[in-house]
Motif scaffolding. Sequence first.
Motif, PDB file in Angstrom:
ATOM      1  N   ARG A  30       0.832  -1.218   0.000  1.00 59.60           N
ATOM      2  CA  ARG A  30       0.000   0.000   0.000  1.00 59.60           C
ATOM      3  C   ARG A  30       0.855   1.253   0.000  1.00 59.60           C
ATOM      4  O   ARG A  30       0.641   2.169  -0.797  1.00 59.60           O
ATOM      5  N   ASP A  31       1.839   1.310   0.899  1.00 61.50           N
ATOM      6  CA  ASP A  31       2.672   2.507   1.006  1.00 61.50           C
ATOM      7  C   ASP A  31       3.507   2.709  -0.251  1.00 61.50           C
ATOM      8  O   ASP A  31       3.712   3.851  -0.696  1.00 61.50           O
ATOM      9  N   LEU A  32       4.011   1.625  -0.833  1.00 61.96           N
ATOM     10  CA  LEU A  32       4.803   1.748  -2.055  1.00 61.96           C
ATOM     11  C   LEU A  32       3.949   2.274  -3.205  1.00 61.96           C
ATOM     12  O   LEU A  32       4.388   3.132  -3.976  1.00 61.96           O
ATOM     13  N   LEU A  33       2.720   1.770  -3.329  1.00 60.25           N
ATOM     14  CA  LEU A  33       1.823   2.252  -4.383  1.00 60.25           C
ATOM     15  C   LEU A  33       1.423   3.706  -4.165  1.00 60.25           C
ATOM     16  O   LEU A  33       1.157   4.436  -5.121  1.00 60.25           O
ATOM     17  N   ALA A  34       1.419   4.128  -2.904  1.00 63.52           N
ATOM     18  CA  ALA A  34       1.062   5.513  -2.586  1.00 63.52           C
ATOM     19  C   ALA A  34       2.277   6.439  -2.635  1.00 63.52           C
ATOM     20  O   ALA A  34       2.147   7.636  -2.369  1.00 63.52           O
ATOM     21  N   GLY A  35       3.439   5.906  -2.974  1.00 64.25           N
ATOM     22  CA  GLY A  35       4.640   6.727  -3.052  1.00 64.25           C
ATOM     23  C   GLY A  35       5.193   7.129  -1.699  1.00 64.25           C
ATOM     24  O   GLY A  35       5.844   8.162  -1.565  1.00 64.25           O
ATOM     25  N   ARG A  36       4.944   6.301  -0.672  1.00 68.42           N
ATOM     26  CA  ARG A  36       5.415   6.603   0.677  1.00 68.42           C
ATOM     27  C   ARG A  36       6.466   5.588   1.114  1.00 68.42           C
ATOM     28  O   ARG A  36       6.531   4.473   0.594  1.00 68.42           O
ATOM     29  N   PRO A  47       7.490   2.762   3.466  1.00 68.84           N
ATOM     30  CA  PRO A  47       6.660   1.846   4.253  1.00 68.84           C
ATOM     31  C   PRO A  47       6.740   2.150   5.749  1.00 68.84           C
ATOM     32  O   PRO A  47       7.812   2.118   6.347  1.00 68.84           O
ATOM     33  N   ALA A  48       5.594   2.442   6.343  1.00 67.48           N
ATOM     34  CA  ALA A  48       5.547   2.816   7.752  1.00 67.48           C
ATOM     35  C   ALA A  48       6.025   1.684   8.651  1.00 67.48           C
ATOM     36  O   ALA A  48       6.638   1.927   9.694  1.00 67.48           O
ATOM     37  N   VAL A  49       5.770   0.437   8.236  1.00 70.72           N
ATOM     38  CA  VAL A  49       6.137  -0.689   9.097  1.00 70.72           C
ATOM     39  C   VAL A  49       7.646  -0.887   9.171  1.00 70.72           C
ATOM     40  O   VAL A  49       8.137  -1.595  10.048  1.00 70.72           O
ATOM     41  N   LEU A  50       8.386  -0.255   8.264  1.00 69.34           N
ATOM     42  CA  LEU A  50       9.845  -0.370   8.278  1.00 69.34           C
ATOM     43  C   LEU A  50      10.522   0.872   8.838  1.00 69.34           C
ATOM     44  O   LEU A  50      11.741   0.913   8.951  1.00 69.34           O
ATOM     45  N   LYS A  51       9.730   1.868   9.227  1.00 67.18           N
ATOM     46  CA  LYS A  51      10.346   3.135   9.581  1.00 67.18           C
ATOM     47  C   LYS A  51       9.807   3.749  10.870  1.00 67.18           C
ATOM     48  O   LYS A  51      10.580   4.124  11.740  1.00 67.18           O
ATOM     49  N   GLU A  52       8.494   3.830  10.987  1.00 66.96           N
ATOM     50  CA  GLU A  52       7.933   4.659  12.043  1.00 66.96           C
ATOM     51  C   GLU A  52       7.664   3.925  13.349  1.00 66.96           C
ATOM     52  O   GLU A  52       7.877   4.464  14.423  1.00 66.96           O
ATOM     53  N   GLU A  53       7.172   2.696  13.282  1.00 70.96           N
ATOM     54  CA  GLU A  53       6.747   2.019  14.493  1.00 70.96           C
ATOM     55  C   GLU A  53       7.211   0.568  14.493  1.00 70.96           C
ATOM     56  O   GLU A  53       7.572   0.017  13.463  1.00 70.96           O
ATOM     57  N   ILE A  54       7.185  -0.031  15.711  1.00 73.71           N
ATOM     58  CA  ILE A  54       7.405  -1.473  15.794  1.00 73.71           C
ATOM     59  C   ILE A  54       6.128  -2.156  15.349  1.00 73.71           C
ATOM     60  O   ILE A  54       5.095  -2.028  15.998  1.00 73.71           O
ATOM     61  N   TYR A  55       6.191  -2.860  14.246  1.00 77.85           N
ATOM     62  CA  TYR A  55       4.994  -3.484  13.677  1.00 77.85           C
ATOM     63  C   TYR A  55       5.310  -4.905  13.205  1.00 77.85           C
ATOM     64  O   TYR A  55       4.773  -5.876  13.743  1.00 77.85           O
ATOM     65  N   ALA A  56       6.199  -5.016  12.237  1.00 79.18           N
ATOM     66  CA  ALA A  56       6.525  -6.331  11.692  1.00 79.18           C
ATOM     67  C   ALA A  56       7.197  -7.226  12.723  1.00 79.18           C
ATOM     68  O   ALA A  56       7.132  -8.457  12.628  1.00 79.18           O
ATOM     69  N   VAL A  57       7.842  -6.636  13.720  1.00 81.34           N
ATOM     70  CA  VAL A  57       8.502  -7.435  14.765  1.00 81.34           C
ATOM     71  C   VAL A  57       7.499  -8.330  15.471  1.00 81.34           C
ATOM     72  O   VAL A  57       7.791  -9.485  15.799  1.00 81.34           O
ATOM     73  N   TRP A  58       6.299  -7.806  15.702  1.00 77.97           N
ATOM     74  CA  TRP A  58       5.287  -8.621  16.390  1.00 77.97           C
ATOM     75  C   TRP A  58       4.855  -9.784  15.507  1.00 77.97           C
ATOM     76  O   TRP A  58       4.566 -10.880  16.017  1.00 77.97           O
ATOM     77  N   ALA A  59       4.825  -9.581  14.194  1.00 74.93           N
ATOM     78  CA  ALA A  59       4.514 -10.682  13.279  1.00 74.93           C
ATOM     79  C   ALA A  59       5.627 -11.730  13.303  1.00 74.93           C
ATOM     80  O   ALA A  59       5.357 -12.935  13.235  1.00 74.93           O
ATOM     81  N   ILE A  60       6.873 -11.276  13.411  1.00 73.27           N
ATOM     82  CA  ILE A  60       8.002 -12.210  13.502  1.00 73.27           C
ATOM     83  C   ILE A  60       7.876 -13.070  14.750  1.00 73.27           C
ATOM     84  O   ILE A  60       8.084 -14.296  14.716  1.00 73.27           O
ATOM     85  N   ILE A  61       7.520 -12.448  15.880  1.00 77.52           N
ATOM     86  CA  ILE A  61       7.355 -13.199  17.127  1.00 77.52           C
ATOM     87  C   ILE A  61       6.236 -14.227  16.985  1.00 77.52           C
ATOM     88  O   ILE A  61       6.368 -15.385  17.433  1.00 77.52           O
ATOM     89  N   ALA A  62       5.139 -13.830  16.357  1.00 77.24           N
ATOM     90  CA  ALA A  62       4.037 -14.774  16.136  1.00 77.24           C
ATOM     91  C   ALA A  62       4.495 -15.951  15.273  1.00 77.24           C
ATOM     92  O   ALA A  62       4.180 -17.113  15.567  1.00 77.24           O
TER      93      ALA A  62
END
Length: 207
Positions: free
Chosen positions: A134-140, A142-157
């Motif tokens: 979504r972020d790449l298509l919007a020209g942004r 990716p928030a999950v790689l920059k702004e907040e801890i997000y993907a880490v929780w998916a890794i733990i799961a």
Amino acid sequence: MTWEVLSIIGTIAFAVSGAIVAMEEEYDILGVYILGIVTAFGGGAIRNLLIGVPVSALWEQEMLFQIAILSMTAVFLFPNNLLRHWKRWGNFFDAIGLSAFAIQGALFAAEMELPLSAAIVAAVLTGSGGGIIRDLLAGRKPAVLKEEIYAVWAIIAGMAVGLRIANSPLELYALFFIITLLRVCSYTYNWNLPIKSLHVHKQNHSL
């Protein structure tokens, strides 16, 4: 049945977030639907390709597609009314979606008896892959790689499922609760991963 409800909540949250990003970027109605669909289902589609699940399995989720389309339509037609509630509850619903989708992605890999690395990748892609696209298509960025801890929780799961730490239904529900709680805490208290910036070095080099 409980997992189906969680999947519906996650689908709505991801689809709405994609639609909101599209509207922030002033995309037309087609762009709103595309970004919403990609956010809700893009990660799962890439996961299927990587772990060998038939891509056609995506089309078996007809009910979720319909729910996503209805959610995006409501956002497009009544943005002001829904955004007020989204600002309050959006992150919480997103946390539910991240947790449920990450666990389900890891379970796909575990059921196919794939290694731990596959379970982790499947969890990350299912939980956060759509947001990255979504972020790449919007020209942004990716928030999950920059702004907040997000993907880490998916890794733990993914690790918990891949290592069979969470295996029974009760253990999976406990894992879901823990991942959701961690995500809520991370955005509530502004947890961030360490960042190493090279901007200073570039400026010094230019001088």
